[in-house]
Design an enzyme around this catalytic site. Structure first.
Site, PDB file in Angstrom:
ATOM      1  N   CYS A   2       0.828  -1.015   0.056  1.00  0.00           N
ATOM      2  CA  CYS A   2      -0.295   0.030   0.046  1.00  0.00           C
ATOM      3  C   CYS A   2       0.926   1.368   0.080  1.00  0.00           C
ATOM      4  O   CYS A   2       2.047   1.132   0.386  1.00  0.00           O
ATOM      5  CB  CYS A   2      -0.931   0.077   1.280  1.00  0.00           C
ATOM      6  SG  CYS A   2      -1.881  -1.664   1.509  1.00  0.00           S
ATOM      7  N   ASN A 101       0.705  -1.030   6.299  1.00  0.00           N
ATOM      8  CA  ASN A 101       1.125  -1.842   4.942  1.00  0.00           C
ATOM      9  C   ASN A 101       1.722  -2.909   5.563  1.00  0.00           C
ATOM     10  O   ASN A 101       2.422  -3.096   6.325  1.00  0.00           O
ATOM     11  CB  ASN A 101       2.060  -0.971   4.093  1.00  0.00           C
ATOM     12  CG  ASN A 101       2.332  -1.781   2.866  1.00  0.00           C
ATOM     13  OD1 ASN A 101       1.594  -2.375   2.475  1.00  0.00           O
ATOM     14  ND2 ASN A 101       3.502  -1.389   2.359  1.00  0.00           N
ATOM     15  N   GLY A 102       1.218  -4.210   4.950  1.00  0.00           N
ATOM     16  CA  GLY A 102       1.720  -5.538   5.436  1.00  0.00           C
ATOM     17  C   GLY A 102       0.757  -6.327   5.632  1.00  0.00           C
ATOM     18  O   GLY A 102      -0.628  -6.229   5.426  1.00  0.00           O
ATOM     19  N   GLU A 493       7.832 -12.579 -25.405  1.00  0.00           N
ATOM     20  CA  GLU A 493       6.725 -11.298 -25.381  1.00  0.00           C
ATOM     21  C   GLU A 493       7.492 -10.051 -24.955  1.00  0.00           C
ATOM     22  O   GLU A 493       6.707  -8.956 -25.160  1.00  0.00           O
ATOM     23  CB  GLU A 493       5.836 -11.758 -24.219  1.00  0.00           C
ATOM     24  CG  GLU A 493       6.417 -11.774 -22.793  1.00  0.00           C
ATOM     25  CD  GLU A 493       5.245 -11.826 -21.869  1.00  0.00           C
ATOM     26  OE1 GLU A 493       4.156 -11.398 -22.148  1.00  0.00           O
ATOM     27  OE2 GLU A 493       5.247 -12.852 -20.868  1.00  0.00           O
ATOM     28  N   LYS A 608      -1.979  -6.132 -19.995  1.00  0.00           N
ATOM     29  CA  LYS A 608      -1.838  -6.577 -18.715  1.00  0.00           C
ATOM     30  C   LYS A 608      -2.936  -7.672 -18.357  1.00  0.00           C
ATOM     31  O   LYS A 608      -2.602  -8.785 -17.579  1.00  0.00           O
ATOM     32  CB  LYS A 608      -1.412  -5.700 -17.615  1.00  0.00           C
ATOM     33  CG  LYS A 608      -1.132  -6.074 -16.225  1.00  0.00           C
ATOM     34  CD  LYS A 608       0.100  -6.835 -16.301  1.00  0.00           C
ATOM     35  CE  LYS A 608       0.498  -7.576 -14.924  1.00  0.00           C
ATOM     36  NZ  LYS A 608       1.542  -8.484 -15.110  1.00  0.00           N
TER      37      LYS A 608
HETATM   38  C1  AGP Z   1       2.384 -13.021 -18.553  1.00  0.00           C
HETATM   39  O1  AGP Z   1       3.638 -12.574 -18.843  1.00  0.00           O
HETATM   40  C2  AGP Z   1       1.466 -12.732 -19.770  1.00  0.00           C
HETATM   41  N1  AGP Z   1       1.639 -11.325 -20.088  1.00  0.00           N
HETATM   42  C3  AGP Z   1       0.170 -13.257 -19.958  1.00  0.00           C
HETATM   43  O2  AGP Z   1       0.370 -14.575 -20.280  1.00  0.00           O
HETATM   44  C4  AGP Z   1      -0.330 -13.794 -18.414  1.00  0.00           C
HETATM   45  O3  AGP Z   1       0.176 -14.782 -17.863  1.00  0.00           O
HETATM   46  C5  AGP Z   1      -2.043 -14.159 -19.121  1.00  0.00           C
HETATM   47  O4  AGP Z   1      -2.491 -13.110 -19.908  1.00  0.00           O
HETATM   48  C6  AGP Z   1      -2.725 -14.507 -17.826  1.00  0.00           C
HETATM   49  O5  AGP Z   1      -3.380 -13.381 -17.282  1.00  0.00           O
HETATM   50  P1  AGP Z   1      -3.711 -13.608 -15.724  1.00  0.00           P
HETATM   51  O6  AGP Z   1      -2.791 -14.296 -15.007  1.00  0.00           O
HETATM   52  O7  AGP Z   1      -4.053 -12.012 -15.165  1.00  0.00           O
HETATM   53  O8  AGP Z   1      -5.232 -14.321 -15.893  1.00  0.00           O
END
Ligand code: AGP
Length: 613
Positions: A2, A101-102, A493, A608
């Site tokens: 946090c 935090n923790g 990637e 992400k």
């Molecule tokens: C991780 O390096 C990748 N960017 C991607 O494969 C990721 O692991 C995958 O999209 C699953 O995401 P999640 O763990 O949030 O479900």
């Protein structure tokens, strides 16, 4: 992980705290709060969601004639991300507040003890327990009360305390969770969980150490040891980072920072979940009854990408130690497959974000078919966790880099805990073996922390020879086969080099046709149960002039005869090799991608969290 900010001094406190919280925004958060003393009255604002939601409700408080206060952005670990669970938390009187935090590991027992003494709790957090505990000991001496309360705590904590009865004082406590003071000639004294929050006001900082208490006043601070009670002389350091560097704690990228945060991520994930005396694994959030466990015929592990690699590792552990048949499926296949699932099939989703569309769809289908759903996840209150019967949270903190690193090794730690939990409930391993495996898990973060700088240096020495390769093979056997897959995914990637992971034994079934002097192969060859077989595979590659980077066990001098480059790793329990051997693979990907000038934290085409099909 946090965000904590505190201030006492001549400035108006609200703008100082909000600016500080904004600069900790990269730490991620799901709720935020601020408290300050106006006259003799504590004024508190809290909101769920992003910091902007808190700013929107503060309006005229910005100019409040207040000069002492605390602020917090929360990354939930205990209790959903709601306004009620947002910090700061108060005691029964409302005149004492804490931010934290923790993880307070023994908060359950303390909460019951305090409730029996008449304390009334408003939230589900571990933090609120501390406010009532200080209240319980508070007479007129806040410092003494805080010392007594902290002496009762187990776990990791960085804490800020403010009491209306001591209007010129902030108290800070640090134990296994970072806290830094900002000091100035005549601009007041600052407190933060990370340096960026201090930089707009001062570059003179004091890093607190574990089991230390700081007493902050407008004109300065004192630090005491909570162990000896004696004053501690602290060195004032000058920070020469700019704001952008400070967000990454001096690292070049979030990914690099998160690779180096893995020891803490693993420790925080394991913390409080292994009884040190009995070795018992404690995972109450799974909500699995004894009958549920005995009722398990099969386990289905469902995930995507890096999380799928964690599932592949878990299969080996679960079948070996818990003696339960395990199927592993990529979620995008699982959701469209003809599934043979019923109430005796425990379905486990593994997801850092808890929002991945394919994985979420998969567990919805399994749930409809009667399966119990458990989610291994890094985000409290994410969709998957809300739709599951139970969870095992990883406590890796927010992972900013798109390429998953600390969340992955935290998933492995959580899955090993899950394995030991089931093995204990089904008595498929002895108490001694369980204790030993638990100790192996507890110890692996120390090994990773110790080895990280050396591995980084050795990988950096290799990069010149490999960064311009067009292709890469990663191979491993047994528990390390999924790590070969993960290493290949990391490289492709973020560096855009074509890389494939293979089970070492599969080489002769086709991929060996790729081997020539231009094909680099990273081979994971620990001295484990399949070591000799792995050596044979490497010799097959060497015989065809393949370029080899070997990751092997310290002292294994034979390896030097069959490889071009080598990185030695310390001998650990074989079960822990997947966590340890991930590190060189992550660092190789990172260093090559950096050398190639790639956008390491935001690789092209990637998100992400893949919340769409
Ligand atoms: C991780 O390096 C990748 N960017 C991607 O494969 C990721 O692991 C995958 O999209 C699953 O995401 P999640 O763990 O949030 O479900």
């Amino acid at each position: 992980m946090c965000g904590i900010v505190g201030y006492c001094g001549p400035r108006r406190v609200v703008p100082v705290i909000l600016e500080g919280l904004r600069r900790l925004e990269y730490r991620g958060y799901d709720s935020a709060g601020i408290v300050y003393l106006e006259g003799e009255r504590l004024v508190k604002y809290r909101s769920e969601g992003k910091l902007s939601r808190l700013e929107a409700i503060i309006d005229e408080a910005i100019i409040a004639p207040a000069h002492i206060g605390l602020g917090h952005t929360r990354w939930a670990t205990h209790g959903a991300p709601t306004t009620t669970n947002a910090h700061p938390h108060s005691d029964c009187t409302g005149n004492l507040v804490v931010i934290h935090n923790g993880i307070i590991e023994n908060y359950h027992s303390l909460r019951e003890e305090l409730k029996n003494k008449g304390h009334v709790f408003a939230s589900q957090t571990d933090t609120e327990v501390l406010a009532h505990l200080i209240e319980e000991y508070l007479n007129k001496d806040l410092v003494a009360a805080v010392k007594k309360a902290v002496a009762r705590l187990e776990g990791s904590f960085a804490v800020g305390v403010l009491w209306a009865g001591m209007p010129d004082t902030l108290i800070a406590i640090r134990n296994q969770s970072p806290l830094v003071l900002g000091v100035s000639e005549n601009d007041g004294t600052f407190l933060a969980s990370d340096i960026p929050a201090l930089l707009p006001y001062t570059k003179q900082v004091v890093f607190m150490d574990d089991m230390e208490m700081a007493i902050l006043k407008a004109d300065g601070f004192e630090v005491f040891s909570l162990v000896t009670g004696e004053p501690v002389k602290k060195e004032v350091k000058t920070i020469d980072w700019n704001a952008a560097m400070a967000e990454k704690s001096g690292f070049k990228h979030f990914m690099q920072k998160e690779i180096f945060e893995q020891p803490q991520a693993i420790t925080n994930t394991v913390s409080g979940r292994i009884n040190p005396e009995s070795g018992e694994i404690v995972l109450p959030e799974m909500h699995l009854t004894e009958d549920d466990v005995q009722n398990i015929d099969r386990i289905f592990l469902v995930a995507c990408g890096t999380s799928w690699h964690a599932a592949l590792v878990a299969k080996y552990w679960l079948e070996k130690y818990a003696n339960i048949p395990v199927e592993v499926d990529i979620a995008s296949e699982f959701r469209y497959r003809h599934l043979l699932i019923n109430e005796r099939v425990l379905t486990v989703a593994i997801s850092q974000s808890g929002e991945t569309a394919d994985t979420l769809a998969g567990i919805r289908i399994a749930k409809e078919m009667g399966a119990k759903i458990i989610t291994i996840c890094n985000v409290v209150g994410s969709t998957m966790t809300r739709e599951s019967h139970g969870t095992v949270y990883t406590h890796a903190g927010p992972e900013i880099g798109v390429a998953s690193t600390k969340a992955f090794t935290a998933q492995l730690a959580a899955l090993f805990l899950f394995t030991l939990y089931l093995a204990q409930k089904k008595t498929t391993i002895s108490a001694e073996q369980s204790m030993e495996l638990g100790r192996d898990l507890i110890g692996i973060s120390t090994v990773v922390e110790r080895e990280l700088p050396r591995i980084q240096q050795e990988v950096q020495a290799l990069v010149e020879r490999y960064y311009d390769c067009r292709d890469f093979l990663f191979i491993g056997r047994g528990l390390n086969y999924p790590i070969a897959l993960e290493g290949a995914l990391k490289l492709k990637e973020i560096s855009y080099i074509h890389a494939e992971g293979y089970a070492s034994g599969e080489l002769k079934h086709g991929p060996i046709a790729l081997i020539d002097k231009d094909m680099p192969v990273l081979a994971l060859v620990p001295q484990d149960e399949v070591y000799q077989k792995s050596i044979s595979n490497v010799e097959e590659i060497k015989a065809r002039q393949g370029r080899i980077i070997l990751i092997g066990t310290d002292g294994d001098s034979h390896l030097r005869n069959i490889t071009d480059d080598i990185i030695y790793m310390p001998k650990v329990a074989n079960a822990m090799n997947p966590i340890l051997y991930t590190i060189p693979a992550q660092l190789l990907a990172y260093e090559i991608a950096t050398k190639r000038g790639c956008d390491v934290d935001q690789p092209r085409n990637l998100a992400k969290s893949v919340t769409v099909e």
